[in-house]
Motif scaffolding. Structure first.
Motif, PDB file in Angstrom:
ATOM      1  N   LEU A 111     -32.922 -42.775   9.933  1.00 38.18           N
ATOM      2  CA  LEU A 111     -31.744 -42.710   9.070  1.00 38.18           C
ATOM      3  C   LEU A 111     -31.991 -43.456   7.763  1.00 38.18           C
ATOM      4  O   LEU A 111     -31.639 -42.966   6.683  1.00 38.18           O
ATOM      5  N   GLY A 112     -32.620 -44.621   7.838  1.00 39.16           N
ATOM      6  CA  GLY A 112     -32.939 -45.378   6.630  1.00 39.16           C
ATOM      7  C   GLY A 112     -33.903 -44.627   5.727  1.00 39.16           C
ATOM      8  O   GLY A 112     -33.771 -44.639   4.501  1.00 39.16           O
ATOM      9  N   ALA A 113     -34.892 -43.953   6.337  1.00 38.96           N
ATOM     10  CA  ALA A 113     -35.847 -43.171   5.548  1.00 38.96           C
ATOM     11  C   ALA A 113     -35.161 -42.002   4.855  1.00 38.96           C
ATOM     12  O   ALA A 113     -35.428 -41.715   3.678  1.00 38.96           O
TER      13      ALA A 113
ATOM     14  N   VAL B 160     -36.192 -46.403  16.264  1.00 35.17           N
ATOM     15  CA  VAL B 160     -36.655 -45.120  15.723  1.00 35.17           C
ATOM     16  C   VAL B 160     -35.510 -44.394  15.031  1.00 35.17           C
ATOM     17  O   VAL B 160     -35.678 -43.847  13.929  1.00 35.17           O
ATOM     18  N   LEU B 161     -34.344 -44.397  15.645  1.00 37.23           N
ATOM     19  CA  LEU B 161     -33.200 -43.695  15.049  1.00 37.23           C
ATOM     20  C   LEU B 161     -32.754 -44.350  13.742  1.00 37.23           C
ATOM     21  O   LEU B 161     -32.528 -43.660  12.745  1.00 37.23           O
TER      22      LEU B 161
ATOM     23  N   MET C 182     -30.627 -28.980  12.738  1.00 37.43           N
ATOM     24  CA  MET C 182     -31.886 -29.695  12.652  1.00 37.43           C
ATOM     25  C   MET C 182     -31.724 -31.138  13.123  1.00 37.43           C
ATOM     26  O   MET C 182     -32.534 -31.631  13.883  1.00 37.43           O
ATOM     27  N   VAL C 183     -30.655 -31.797  12.675  1.00 42.32           N
ATOM     28  CA  VAL C 183     -30.439 -33.187  13.064  1.00 42.32           C
ATOM     29  C   VAL C 183     -30.120 -33.266  14.555  1.00 42.32           C
ATOM     30  O   VAL C 183     -30.595 -34.164  15.246  1.00 42.32           O
ATOM     31  N   GLY C 184     -29.345 -32.326  15.070  1.00 42.43           N
ATOM     32  CA  GLY C 184     -29.023 -32.298  16.490  1.00 42.43           C
ATOM     33  C   GLY C 184     -30.262 -32.124  17.348  1.00 42.43           C
ATOM     34  O   GLY C 184     -30.402 -32.739  18.402  1.00 42.43           O
ATOM     35  N   PHE C 185     -31.192 -31.289  16.880  1.00 42.09           N
ATOM     36  CA  PHE C 185     -32.443 -31.107  17.604  1.00 42.09           C
ATOM     37  C   PHE C 185     -33.228 -32.407  17.655  1.00 42.09           C
ATOM     38  O   PHE C 185     -33.780 -32.776  18.677  1.00 42.09           O
ATOM     39  N   PHE C 186     -33.248 -33.138  16.539  1.00 39.29           N
ATOM     40  CA  PHE C 186     -33.985 -34.400  16.488  1.00 39.29           C
ATOM     41  C   PHE C 186     -33.372 -35.417  17.447  1.00 39.29           C
ATOM     42  O   PHE C 186     -34.083 -36.095  18.176  1.00 39.29           O
ATOM     43  N   PHE C 187     -32.038 -35.522  17.468  1.00 37.22           N
ATOM     44  CA  PHE C 187     -31.393 -36.482  18.351  1.00 37.22           C
ATOM     45  C   PHE C 187     -31.573 -36.096  19.809  1.00 37.22           C
ATOM     46  O   PHE C 187     -31.728 -36.960  20.661  1.00 37.22           O
ATOM     47  N   CYS C 188     -31.559 -34.801  20.138  1.00 35.06           N
ATOM     48  CA  CYS C 188     -31.823 -34.379  21.516  1.00 35.06           C
ATOM     49  C   CYS C 188     -33.259 -34.688  21.888  1.00 35.06           C
ATOM     50  O   CYS C 188     -33.553 -35.059  23.014  1.00 35.06           O
ATOM     51  N   PHE C 189     -34.169 -34.558  20.938  1.00 38.35           N
ATOM     52  CA  PHE C 189     -35.568 -34.853  21.189  1.00 38.35           C
ATOM     53  C   PHE C 189     -35.766 -36.331  21.451  1.00 38.35           C
ATOM     54  O   PHE C 189     -36.539 -36.724  22.318  1.00 38.35           O
ATOM     55  N   VAL C 190     -35.040 -37.181  20.757  1.00 38.10           N
ATOM     56  CA  VAL C 190     -35.174 -38.624  20.928  1.00 38.10           C
ATOM     57  C   VAL C 190     -34.573 -39.072  22.250  1.00 38.10           C
ATOM     58  O   VAL C 190     -35.022 -40.047  22.837  1.00 38.10           O
ATOM     59  N   LEU C 191     -33.572 -38.359  22.754  1.00 41.00           N
ATOM     60  CA  LEU C 191     -32.956 -38.743  24.009  1.00 41.00           C
ATOM     61  C   LEU C 191     -33.908 -38.548  25.180  1.00 41.00           C
ATOM     62  O   LEU C 191     -33.803 -39.234  26.179  1.00 41.00           O
ATOM     63  N   GLN C 192     -34.851 -37.617  25.067  1.00 36.29           N
ATOM     64  CA  GLN C 192     -35.822 -37.416  26.114  1.00 36.29           C
ATOM     65  C   GLN C 192     -36.924 -38.458  25.983  1.00 36.29           C
ATOM     66  O   GLN C 192     -37.098 -39.070  24.945  1.00 36.29           O
ATOM     67  N   SER C 193     -37.666 -38.636  27.060  1.00 39.36           N
ATOM     68  CA  SER C 193     -38.739 -39.622  27.049  1.00 39.36           C
ATOM     69  C   SER C 193     -39.961 -39.030  26.335  1.00 39.36           C
ATOM     70  O   SER C 193     -40.419 -37.937  26.662  1.00 39.36           O
ATOM     71  N   PHE C 194     -40.454 -39.748  25.347  1.00 32.94           N
ATOM     72  CA  PHE C 194     -41.699 -39.363  24.698  1.00 32.94           C
ATOM     73  C   PHE C 194     -42.393 -40.623  24.213  1.00 32.94           C
ATOM     74  O   PHE C 194     -41.801 -41.684  24.106  1.00 32.94           O
TER      75      PHE C 194
ATOM     76  N   THR D 164     -37.310 -50.479   7.974  1.00 33.15           N
ATOM     77  CA  THR D 164     -36.080 -50.424   8.764  1.00 33.15           C
ATOM     78  C   THR D 164     -36.392 -50.471  10.248  1.00 33.15           C
ATOM     79  O   THR D 164     -35.734 -51.200  11.005  1.00 33.15           O
ATOM     80  N   MET D 165     -37.396 -49.718  10.681  1.00 34.29           N
ATOM     81  CA  MET D 165     -37.738 -49.689  12.094  1.00 34.29           C
ATOM     82  C   MET D 165     -38.216 -51.062  12.561  1.00 34.29           C
ATOM     83  O   MET D 165     -37.742 -51.579  13.583  1.00 34.29           O
TER      84      MET D 165
END
Length: 117
Positions: free
Chosen positions: A36-38, A31-32, A1-13, A66-67
């Motif tokens: 993590l803080g949340a 955002v990252l 789940m965390v890996g999916f989120f980090f891969c999603f953040v690496l793409q442009s959105f 945090t953001m």
């Protein structure tokens, strides 16, 4: 789940419909670190109190704090770096412009040169 989120953040959105995370300086890291803080604050509050709704509120609040905190910190450092780069560029331009002339501050003038000018 965390890996999916980090891969999603690496793409442009676009976050909130207008903030392009990939092309805006400091946005991706904000955002990252906010996520993590949340996660840490929400989970920590839940483990301490076992109150689900309040833990979600704490997680959302800590995400925002945090953001925004990291966003302002990073943008401030980026502005300072750009100012230093601008000053260095201007200094290098002046160095090239005045090097070897009588306006060069590093050139030591002798007595005969002083009488000529």
């Amino acid at each position: 789940m965390v890996g999916f989120f980090f891969c999603f953040v690496l793409q442009s959105f676009k976050l909130f419909g207008f903030l392009d995370v990939k092309n805006t300086p400091c946005a991706r890291e904000s955002v990252l670190y906010g996520s993590l803080g949340a996660l840490v604050m929400g989970l920590g509050h839940f483990l301490a109190t076992s109150r689900v709704k309040r833990s979600c509120d704490v997680a959302v609040g800590s995400y925002i704090c945090t953001m925004l905190g990291y966003w302002f910190y990073c943008r401030y450092n980026l502005a300072q770096q750009r100012i230093r780069q601008r000053m260095l560029k201007e200094g290098m331009k002046n160095r090239i412009l005045f090097e070897g002339s009588y306006l060069d501050p590093e050139k030591k003038q002798t007595g005969s040169e002083r009488s000529n000018s």
